[in-house]
Enzyme design. Structure first.
Site, PDB file in Angstrom:
ATOM      1  N   LYS A   1       0.830  -1.212   0.000  1.00  0.00           N
ATOM      2  CA  LYS A   1       0.000   0.000   0.000  1.00  0.00           C
ATOM      3  C   LYS A   1       0.863   1.261   0.000  1.00  0.00           C
ATOM      4  O   LYS A   1       0.634   2.185  -0.784  1.00  0.00           O
ATOM      5  CB  LYS A   1      -0.957  -0.014   1.205  1.00  0.00           C
ATOM      6  CG  LYS A   1      -1.915  -1.197   1.173  1.00  0.00           C
ATOM      7  CD  LYS A   1      -2.905  -1.169   2.323  1.00  0.00           C
ATOM      8  CE  LYS A   1      -2.262  -1.342   3.682  1.00  0.00           C
ATOM      9  NZ  LYS A   1      -1.542  -2.630   3.835  1.00  0.00           N
ATOM     10  N   THR A   2       1.859   1.293   0.881  1.00  0.00           N
ATOM     11  CA  THR A   2       2.728   2.469   0.937  1.00  0.00           C
ATOM     12  C   THR A   2       3.485   2.630  -0.381  1.00  0.00           C
ATOM     13  O   THR A   2       3.614   3.740  -0.915  1.00  0.00           O
ATOM     14  CB  THR A   2       3.738   2.329   2.102  1.00  0.00           C
ATOM     15  OG1 THR A   2       2.997   2.089   3.299  1.00  0.00           O
ATOM     16  CG2 THR A   2       4.579   3.574   2.264  1.00  0.00           C
TER      17      THR A   2
ATOM     18  N   ASP B   1      -2.101   6.667   6.182  1.00  0.00           N
ATOM     19  CA  ASP B   1      -2.036   5.244   6.496  1.00  0.00           C
ATOM     20  C   ASP B   1      -2.991   4.966   7.663  1.00  0.00           C
ATOM     21  O   ASP B   1      -3.268   5.862   8.457  1.00  0.00           O
ATOM     22  CB  ASP B   1      -0.589   4.904   6.884  1.00  0.00           C
ATOM     23  CG  ASP B   1      -0.273   3.434   6.667  1.00  0.00           C
ATOM     24  OD1 ASP B   1      -1.163   2.687   6.214  1.00  0.00           O
ATOM     25  OD2 ASP B   1       0.873   3.040   6.949  1.00  0.00           O
TER      26      ASP B   1
ATOM     27  N   THR C   1      -5.971  -1.615   6.578  1.00  0.00           N
ATOM     28  CA  THR C   1      -5.943  -3.073   6.619  1.00  0.00           C
ATOM     29  C   THR C   1      -7.351  -3.600   6.874  1.00  0.00           C
ATOM     30  O   THR C   1      -7.585  -4.792   6.818  1.00  0.00           O
ATOM     31  CB  THR C   1      -5.019  -3.564   7.755  1.00  0.00           C
ATOM     32  OG1 THR C   1      -5.318  -2.829   8.936  1.00  0.00           O
ATOM     33  CG2 THR C   1      -3.567  -3.361   7.400  1.00  0.00           C
TER      34      THR C   1
ATOM     35  N   ARG D   1       6.557  -7.991   1.521  1.00  0.00           N
ATOM     36  CA  ARG D   1       7.455  -7.597   2.613  1.00  0.00           C
ATOM     37  C   ARG D   1       8.100  -8.819   3.242  1.00  0.00           C
ATOM     38  O   ARG D   1       9.283  -8.811   3.582  1.00  0.00           O
ATOM     39  CB  ARG D   1       6.720  -6.801   3.681  1.00  0.00           C
ATOM     40  CG  ARG D   1       7.659  -6.498   4.864  1.00  0.00           C
ATOM     41  CD  ARG D   1       7.009  -5.716   5.970  1.00  0.00           C
ATOM     42  NE  ARG D   1       6.657  -4.403   5.507  1.00  0.00           N
ATOM     43  CZ  ARG D   1       5.509  -3.797   5.798  1.00  0.00           C
ATOM     44  NH1 ARG D   1       4.629  -4.395   6.571  1.00  0.00           N
ATOM     45  NH2 ARG D   1       5.260  -2.598   5.349  1.00  0.00           N
TER      46      ARG D   1
HETATM   47  P1  ATP Z   1       2.006  -1.564   5.702  1.00  0.00           P
HETATM   48  O1  ATP Z   1       0.655  -1.025   5.480  1.00  0.00           O
HETATM   49  O2  ATP Z   1       2.101  -2.650   6.713  1.00  0.00           O
HETATM   50  O3  ATP Z   1       3.086  -0.528   5.809  1.00  0.00           O
HETATM   51  P2  ATP Z   1       2.247  -1.856   2.941  1.00  0.00           P
HETATM   52  O4  ATP Z   1       1.095  -2.577   2.349  1.00  0.00           O
HETATM   53  O5  ATP Z   1       2.258  -0.389   2.895  1.00  0.00           O
HETATM   54  O6  ATP Z   1       2.382  -2.353   4.388  1.00  0.00           O
HETATM   55  P3  ATP Z   1       4.755  -1.676   1.633  1.00  0.00           P
HETATM   56  O7  ATP Z   1       5.528  -1.034   2.723  1.00  0.00           O
HETATM   57  O8  ATP Z   1       4.306  -0.861   0.515  1.00  0.00           O
HETATM   58  O9  ATP Z   1       3.541  -2.442   2.257  1.00  0.00           O
HETATM   59  O10 ATP Z   1       5.562  -2.904   0.994  1.00  0.00           O
HETATM   60  C1  ATP Z   1       6.482  -3.635   1.737  1.00  0.00           C
HETATM   61  C2  ATP Z   1       7.715  -3.934   0.902  1.00  0.00           C
HETATM   62  O11 ATP Z   1       7.367  -4.906  -0.076  1.00  0.00           O
HETATM   63  C3  ATP Z   1       8.259  -2.736   0.136  1.00  0.00           C
HETATM   64  O12 ATP Z   1       9.461  -2.319   0.674  1.00  0.00           O
HETATM   65  C4  ATP Z   1       8.544  -3.216  -1.264  1.00  0.00           C
HETATM   66  O13 ATP Z   1       9.927  -3.400  -1.432  1.00  0.00           O
HETATM   67  C5  ATP Z   1       7.906  -4.553  -1.346  1.00  0.00           C
HETATM   68  N1  ATP Z   1       6.799  -4.569  -2.295  1.00  0.00           N
HETATM   69  C6  ATP Z   1       5.510  -4.377  -2.006  1.00  0.00           C
HETATM   70  N2  ATP Z   1       4.752  -4.530  -3.092  1.00  0.00           N
HETATM   71  C7  ATP Z   1       5.587  -4.829  -4.095  1.00  0.00           C
HETATM   72  C8  ATP Z   1       5.388  -5.122  -5.474  1.00  0.00           C
HETATM   73  N3  ATP Z   1       4.173  -5.166  -6.012  1.00  0.00           N
HETATM   74  N4  ATP Z   1       6.463  -5.364  -6.222  1.00  0.00           N
HETATM   75  C9  ATP Z   1       7.688  -5.356  -5.680  1.00  0.00           C
HETATM   76  N5  ATP Z   1       7.938  -5.114  -4.378  1.00  0.00           N
HETATM   77  C10 ATP Z   1       6.903  -4.846  -3.593  1.00  0.00           C
END
Ligand code: ATP
Length: 334
Positions: free
Chosen positions: A64-65, A109, A158, A217
């Protein structure tokens, strides 16, 4: 950070930032979301307007981030980052909103944890690009309307189900992010290995991907643990055999269940005869917050067919008894 089982260390954050894809085209998987989002962004760019507000819903670590950063980058705008829990009062939100420049992207977030007064202020900001700042208290209080620059809100949650309807309805585009397929995670693992300058064989990458709980992640995290093992105990190359040995050491099993996943299932089986048992009772029995069990462990266990949510509570499926090798008592409900 709310989710303790997913707590990130400083090193992890630095590496994660380095591994983040920066463009929509480099974002692996989530095909439909990517295509839809691409249209939303291109349409807005073509019209020279700010795009609709975007809501990203999905479990921790699904990107998401990353996607929020990509949205800002694709629009050629800076990303301002805040979160529901960080905004305690409506005034905090007004302060953030009033400093946004036209077209900027605001990432909120954990938007489901926004306090009520801030949430109400956000409705008006999203719809009319205006907020009412209340000055004074009691009967003498006055609301002073304040215009804010048109901006794009990217909310992440989430728990989409916990968002109040009026808030959800104000997002023009809602993207549901699901667990990734093993083949997609394999691509992510190979890409990360390349960026980290680690040598990994194709079946080594498949092994790491297959144990990553459908979550990028976690894939990146496991890759780093396996890399440590490869560098310290072997010649640095990650093969399938090496990945297996390393992940056994880190208590990640062949289906990707980690310690929390197994604790939940084991407790459900050993202490509650396989259920049904309520979420909070189950969470207490493993020493975790209900929200952690619900958001971090359960979705994956449900997806794997190891746990079922029923109106009377959680139950362990026959597959769970088999996977953990625990004999199912005859009187068990399933
Ligand atoms: P949270 O809400 O718990 O922070 P999130 O959903 O925002 O989690 P991210 O921080 O965006 O998750 O992603 C975690 C890691 O996974 C990132 O550092 C990134 O390197 C990797 N990642 C996420 N999605 C992808 C993708 N589609 N392709 C490649 N790498 C990804």
């Amino acid at each position: 950070r709310l989710v303790s089982a997913d707590a990130e260390g400083a090193e992890e954050q630095v590496i994660e930032a380095a591994l983040r894809p920066k463009k929509l085209d480099d974002f692996v998987g989530q095909e439909r979301v990517r295509e839809q989002l691409s249209l939303v962004l291109r349409g807005a760019l073509r019209r020279g307007r700010t795009p609709d507000h975007v809501l990203l819903s999905g479990g921790p670590g699904l990107g998401k981030t990353t996607l929020a950063m990509i949205i800002a980058a694709e629009l050629g705008q800076p990303l301002r980052i805040s979160s529901g829990p960080a905004i305690e009062r409506a005034g905090d939100l007004a302060a953030v909103l009033s400093t946004l420049a036209e077209g900027e992207v605001l990432f909120l977030d954990e938007i489901h944890r926004l306090a009520r007064p801030a949430e109400e202020m956000l409705y008006m900001a999203m719809e009319d690009f205006r907020v009412d700042v209340v000055v004074g208290k009691g009967p003498g209080a006055t609301a002073i309307p304040l215009d804010i620059a048109p901006f794009t809100l990217v909310g992440a949650t989430t728990r989409a189900g916990m968002l109040p309807g009026p808030l959800r309805d104000r997002f023009g585009f809602v993207a549901h992010m699901d667990f990734y397929e093993p083949a997609e995670l394999e691509v992510i693992v190979r890409r990360s290995a390349r960026l980290l300058d680690v040598e990994i064989t194709d079946d080594g990458a498949a092994e790491v991907a297959g144990r990553s709980r459908g979550t990028p992640r976690i894939a990146n995290r496991l890759l780093r643990r396996v890399r440590d093992y490869a560098e310290v105990r072997a010649d640095g190359v990650i093969t399938q055999e090496l990945a297996r040995a390393a992940l056994r050491l880190y208590e990640v099993d062949e289906r990707g269940l980690d310690r929390l996943d197994r604790a939940v299932l084991e407790s459900l089986m050993r202490k509650f005869g396989g259920g049904p048992v309520g979420l909070s009772t189950l969470a207490v029995s493993v020493g975790e917050e209900p929200e952690t069990v619900e958001v971090v462990a359960e979705p994956f266990l449900v997806r794997q067919g190891l746990l079922a949510r029923t109106p009377r509570g959680r139950i362990a499926t026959p597959a769970a008894w088999a996977h953990l090798g625990i004999a199912q008592p005859a009187a068990s409900p399933m």
